[in-house]
Design an enzyme around this catalytic site. Structure first.
Site, mmCIF file in Angstrom:
data_model
loop_
_atom_site.group_PDB
_atom_site.id
_atom_site.type_symbol
_atom_site.label_atom_id
_atom_site.label_comp_id
_atom_site.label_asym_id
_atom_site.label_seq_id
_atom_site.Cartn_x
_atom_site.Cartn_y
_atom_site.Cartn_z
ATOM 1 N N LYS A 145 39.287 40.280 32.207
ATOM 2 C CA LYS A 145 40.743 40.540 31.376
ATOM 3 C C LYS A 145 41.104 41.949 30.906
ATOM 4 O O LYS A 145 40.404 43.060 31.009
ATOM 5 C CB LYS A 145 40.638 39.445 29.786
ATOM 6 C CG LYS A 145 40.868 37.404 30.938
ATOM 7 C CD LYS A 145 41.658 37.715 31.636
ATOM 8 C CE LYS A 145 41.655 35.887 31.683
ATOM 9 N NZ LYS A 145 39.996 35.558 32.793
HETATM 10 C C1 PLP Z 1 44.684 32.084 33.537
HETATM 11 C C2 PLP Z 1 42.742 31.518 32.891
HETATM 12 N N1 PLP Z 1 43.657 31.078 31.473
HETATM 13 C C3 PLP Z 1 42.268 30.146 30.988
HETATM 14 C C4 PLP Z 1 41.050 31.133 31.269
HETATM 15 C C5 PLP Z 1 40.104 30.646 30.601
HETATM 16 O O1 PLP Z 1 39.637 32.053 29.869
HETATM 17 P P1 PLP Z 1 37.780 31.663 29.544
HETATM 18 O O2 PLP Z 1 37.070 32.422 30.368
HETATM 19 O O3 PLP Z 1 37.876 32.877 28.355
HETATM 20 O O4 PLP Z 1 37.623 30.909 29.049
HETATM 21 C C6 PLP Z 1 41.298 31.972 32.790
HETATM 22 C C7 PLP Z 1 40.146 32.507 32.364
HETATM 23 O O5 PLP Z 1 39.616 32.999 33.884
HETATM 24 C C8 PLP Z 1 42.502 32.132 33.306
HETATM 25 O O6 PLP Z 1 42.067 32.944 33.744
#
Ligand code: PLP
Length: 379
Positions: free
Chosen positions: A185
């Site tokens: 991210k």
């Molecule tokens: C659009 C989106 N939402 C939520 C998430 C979830 O993130 P996390 O890995 O921090 O749980 C991701 C992870 O890639 C994502 O791409």
């Protein structure tokens, strides 16, 4: 011939100063949630114009806790977009609610708000859109609709920390907003996430929900009335997140310059569908650069295209599969053909390398490789 280094499609940029800061935290003996979590949450709150923010071990945990905070569970429906990551589907189902999928715009990939109203029913409790890099969901329409129909909004802002709507940061307004600090991210805390809430009462409830559901009683003992999760972020992670947040503007500037280079280069490859082009002062951040391949014009499928790039040392991703066509999504009665834009994206999208450690020649290398593969396989 000199082989070029492998180009990752995403990744973090962590400086030596941060590594030294983490060593200090490790030496301190206070390594799980403590003062650095508090400091990171204060900075995130400042970033969100003073709204309360609580950190968690992932955005997935933040979405689960957001749903629990909004008391969404069995018998409730959440309207969401099927062009997103599995988190969205999984957490709705995990809390016992039913996902109601609508389609997205083919270019921005954001939820088609025009389809939402027709899907609102007596069991609908919330709208949960995912914001896409390059273009946010129309916030005025989204929050206006939710207010009119008495619905909660959980914004999945995993991809867009640093994007702005009319000059205000995502997270600085609205209802519940979730961020991800996964290494792919805009900023990272290794794993980690955050939930922006409306007031102190909600923030206190998040603290309970992220730590076993434990409530502290006046007599010094503890009780649980709800089976909470175990989602508290350790201080080691918070120390990294805090240092990264300070560098967010710098990271976003780099990512944006790379995206501008992608747009310049892809001008000669008009058959690919690109995200919305950036323009001065648009306030958009760029976590990913995902194209749609003109598969009908090519004698190669998406896997073949990605394999050909990998053979040139260029790694890519697929963002995202169609949630309504996953084995879990189909359990709710969805079929191929239900959401045409979501499916076209799921079938033809390729996420090209984009991260703050890249330079413009890396983008040129990717674009040259794409052009060569397309030219070699054009029907
Ligand atoms: C659009 C989106 N939402 C939520 C998430 C979830 O993130 P996390 O890995 O921090 O749980 C991701 C992870 O890639 C994502 O791409």
């Amino acid at each position: 011939m000199k082989t070029l280094p492998t180009l990752k499609f995403a990744g973090p940029l962590i400086d030596e100063e941060t590594i030294a800061d983490v060593a200090d935290v490790l030496r301190s003996g206070q390594i799980t949630s403590g003062p650095w979590v508090a400091a990171f949450e204060r900075s995130l709150s400042e970033f969100c114009s003073g709204r309360p923010v609580r950190t968690l071990t992932s955005a997935t945990a933040a979405v689960e806790v957001a749903l629990q905070l909004a008391e969404i569970g069995a018998g409730n429906e959440v309207i969401t977009c099927a062009q997103s990551f599995f988190t969205v589907l999984n957490m709705i189902v995990k809390v016992g609610a039913t996902p109601v999928f609508v389609d997205c715009d083919l270019v921005t990939r954001n939820i088609d708000l025009g389809q939402v109203e027709a899907r609102i029913g007596p069991r609908t409790r919330a709208i949960m859109p995912t914001h896409w890099p390059g273009s946010l969901v129309d916030m005025d329409s989204l929050h206006g609709l939710a207010r009119r129909r008495g619905l909660r909004v959980i914004e999945d802002a995993a991809l867009v920390i640093g994007s702005q709507w009319n000059g205000r940061n995502v997270g600085a307004f609205g209802d519940l907003v979730t961020f991800s600090f996964h290494p792919n991210k805009n900023i990272t805390s290794i794993e980690g996430g955050a939930l922006v809430v409306n007031n102190g009462t909600e923030a206190t409830r998040v603290e309970v929900l992220r730590f076993h559901g434990i409530e502290r009683l006046a007599d010094g003992t503890r009780d649980v009335a709800f089976p909470g999760g175990k989602f508290n972020l350790p201080d080691v992670n918070a120390r990294i997140g805090l240092a990264q947040l300070e560098r967010l503007p710098q990271f976003l500037m780099r990512r944006r310059a790379l995206v501008e280079r992608y747009f310049q280069n892809f001008a000669t490859e008009p058959a690919c569908i690109l995200p919305p082009a950036p323009h001065a002062g648009d306030g958009q951040s760029w976590n990913m650069f995902s194209i749609l391949l003109p598969l009908a014009e090519l004698a190669i499928d998406r896997k073949g295209f990605r394999d050909a790039l990998a053979a040139k040392g260029i790694m890519t991703g697929v963002s995202y599969e169609a949630l309504h066509l996953s084995a879990l999504g189909r359990r709710f009665g969805y079929h191929r053909g239900d959401l045409p834009h979501t499916e076209q994206i799921a079938d033809s999208t390729v996420t090209l390398p984009l991260h703050a450690a890249m330079a413009e020649p890396d983008v040129d290398r990717v674009c040259t490789a794409c052009a060569e593969i397309i030219a070699a396989h054009r029907r």
